[in-house]
Write a protein that holds these residues in place. Sequence first.
Motif, PDB file in Angstrom:
ATOM      1  N   SER A 269      -9.266  -2.056  -2.495  1.00 42.35           N
ATOM      2  CA  SER A 269      -9.636  -0.881  -2.842  1.00 42.35           C
ATOM      3  C   SER A 269      -8.834  -0.010  -4.199  1.00 42.35           C
ATOM      4  CB  SER A 269      -9.433   0.040  -1.780  1.00 42.35           C
ATOM      5  OG  SER A 269     -10.446  -0.353  -0.726  1.00 42.35           O
ATOM      6  N   THR A 270      -7.523  -0.410  -3.537  1.00 47.19           N
ATOM      7  CA  THR A 270      -6.435   0.112  -4.479  1.00 47.19           C
ATOM      8  C   THR A 270      -6.779  -0.900  -6.220  1.00 47.19           C
ATOM      9  OG1 THR A 270      -4.664   0.450  -2.955  1.00 47.19           O
ATOM     10  CG2 THR A 270      -3.902   0.348  -5.104  1.00 47.19           C
TER      11      THR A 270
ATOM     12  N   GLY B 152      -7.461   5.991   2.864  1.00 44.48           N
ATOM     13  CA  GLY B 152      -8.091   4.421   3.102  1.00 44.48           C
ATOM     14  C   GLY B 152      -6.814   3.709   4.423  1.00 44.48           C
ATOM     15  N   ARG B 153      -6.414   3.360   4.247  1.00 40.55           N
ATOM     16  CA  ARG B 153      -5.011   2.647   5.558  1.00 40.55           C
ATOM     17  C   ARG B 153      -4.814   3.427   6.768  1.00 40.55           C
ATOM     18  NH1 ARG B 153       0.193   3.621   5.522  1.00 40.55           N
ATOM     19  NH2 ARG B 153       0.651   1.623   6.506  1.00 40.55           N
TER      20      ARG B 153
ATOM     21  N   ILE C 171      -5.708   5.789  -1.191  1.00 42.80           N
ATOM     22  CA  ILE C 171      -4.690   4.986  -0.073  1.00 42.80           C
ATOM     23  C   ILE C 171      -4.216   5.193   0.957  1.00 42.80           C
ATOM     24  CG2 ILE C 171      -2.584   3.744  -0.528  1.00 42.80           C
ATOM     25  CD1 ILE C 171      -2.813   3.911  -3.791  1.00 42.80           C
ATOM     26  N   SER C 172      -4.067   6.368   0.363  1.00 52.57           N
ATOM     27  CA  SER C 172      -3.670   7.391   2.263  1.00 52.57           C
ATOM     28  C   SER C 172      -4.703   7.262   3.015  1.00 52.57           C
ATOM     29  CB  SER C 172      -2.563   8.820   2.061  1.00 52.57           C
ATOM     30  OG  SER C 172      -1.248   8.708   1.065  1.00 52.57           O
TER      31      SER C 172
ATOM     32  N   THR D   1      -7.663  -1.403   2.372  1.00 56.87           N
ATOM     33  CA  THR D   1      -7.034  -0.176   1.050  1.00 56.87           C
ATOM     34  C   THR D   1      -6.251  -0.840  -0.302  1.00 56.87           C
ATOM     35  OG1 THR D   1      -6.132   1.287   3.076  1.00 56.87           O
ATOM     36  CG2 THR D   1      -5.356   0.762   1.341  1.00 56.87           C
TER      37      THR D   1
ATOM     38  N   ALA E  13      -7.350  -2.605   8.141  1.00 57.14           N
ATOM     39  CA  ALA E  13      -7.563  -2.064   7.013  1.00 57.14           C
ATOM     40  C   ALA E  13      -6.265  -1.858   5.999  1.00 57.14           C
ATOM     41  CB  ALA E  13      -6.919  -0.270   8.318  1.00 57.14           C
ATOM     42  N   GLU E  14      -5.476  -2.625   6.012  1.00 54.03           N
ATOM     43  CA  GLU E  14      -4.354  -2.464   5.471  1.00 54.03           C
ATOM     44  C   GLU E  14      -4.945  -3.864   3.891  1.00 54.03           C
ATOM     45  OE1 GLU E  14      -1.423  -1.382   4.894  1.00 54.03           O
ATOM     46  OE2 GLU E  14      -1.625  -0.178   7.262  1.00 54.03           O
TER      47      GLU E  14
ATOM     48  N   ASN F 201       0.608  -1.191  -0.173  1.00 53.79           N
ATOM     49  CA  ASN F 201       0.001  -0.018  -0.018  1.00 53.79           C
ATOM     50  C   ASN F 201       1.193   1.038  -0.220  1.00 53.79           C
ATOM     51  OD1 ASN F 201      -2.569  -1.319  -0.008  1.00 53.79           O
ATOM     52  ND2 ASN F 201      -2.332  -1.831   2.303  1.00 53.79           N
TER      53      ASN F 201
END
Length: 447
Positions: free
Chosen positions: A430-431, A394-395, A391-392, A427, A423-424, A372
């Motif tokens: 999502s990415t 989200g995680r 990304i920032s 994310t 969370a990781e 991530n």
Amino acid sequence: MNDKKEILLNSKVEKIYYKYLFNSILGMLAVSFCILVDTMFIGKGIGSEGLAALNICIPIFNLFNGIGLLFGMGGATALSISIGKGDIEESKEIFTQTIIMAVITGIVISISGVFFKEKIGYLLGADHKTITLVKEYLSGVLFLSFSYILAHTISSFVRNDHNPKLAMISTSVSGILNIILDYMFIFSFGMGMKGAALATSISSLVNVLILSTHFMKSRCSLKFVPFKFSINRLGRILANGGPSFIVEISSGIVILIFNLSLLRMVGEIGVSSYSIIANVALVVSAIFTGIAQAIQPIISINFGANKYKRVEKIKKMALITAFIVGSIFYISGMLFPKGIVSIFTSEKGEIVSITVNAIKYYFVAFLIMGLNIVMGAYYQSKEYRVASNIISLGRGIVFLVIGILILPNIFGVNGIWLSAVFAEFITLLSTYSYIKFKKYKNNKIEQ
């Protein structure tokens, strides 16, 4: 300038990558090592109460690092892309405006911190049991806070000026100095928490002084020039550096949320335990951030010059590196959890059992975290701000807060540790979904 530009644009990708990677990782490790050393000496010299107080103070470093990277990564990315496009005068004005803003911001925060350290301590989560030790530590940190900000800002530009070795040397020297001063101030002079903080602050100031020698060298192409303050330029710098700022600030928010949750569910011993976990995570995150900082100058200048194949090759190499590093730390945590705990404290009993249990869950996040962080840096280096911010945020905040609100209700205290994994992972999904969506959208346009 042209020679440096040619090296980044035409030299073998692997050679440039490993040169920047080695120096960037060592430099970031040295930065994190300052706090790590404080933790080890405080744990051995003061005990679990000191560890709890230190963990409460750690978010202040996230603030300093975040502001430093906001200006450093933001300005350096804009500078390198401008150089790649051949706009040398604009790159000089970017550098000048960025450094001036960083200096002013750092001085304002230093002055404010001296007068409001008690309020800051309570804001960070201190209570009547920990506030005395928290104030002691903050008093040794806040008055030199400008040095932490400038260290990150200047090192970003020095790396982009093709001198990653100096950035590594400066942080390594400051890390070694911190070890020496920590031992002297805590054990020889008996200065306790304030001594640990002063050791870290003095080392940070030395870091800045060594980095500043780059501007005295004839090969330095970073020049201060007369400029007209530009709101558009400021917006570009802050937008580019925003993802790095979010990552650091969210790390501080994470520590604050974890501390409050653990105080509620476990008590002060839980915060002391998390201090150990947080410091290991700080080292791992520093390595991942080192990878991210290594690829930024290479990607930015090649993207500006439209050399997209080189950009993609660097991204792939960085992702592989991040996964290998994450796997090493995960396996180490599964095999040697008690050994990791013993590095930070000589105490036995509950703090050991709580931390060993936490490692089993929290360390899973390391397998995904690096991927991530690298993807966030990849988009940030190309000035693709939406993707980088997704990304920032989200995680760092959104998915982690969701996890910590839900998972403890299902898994108890283990849910707190699992929230980082949650969370990781979300994310990463999502990415991946974002990348697939962009490819689908581009294919539709081409059709």
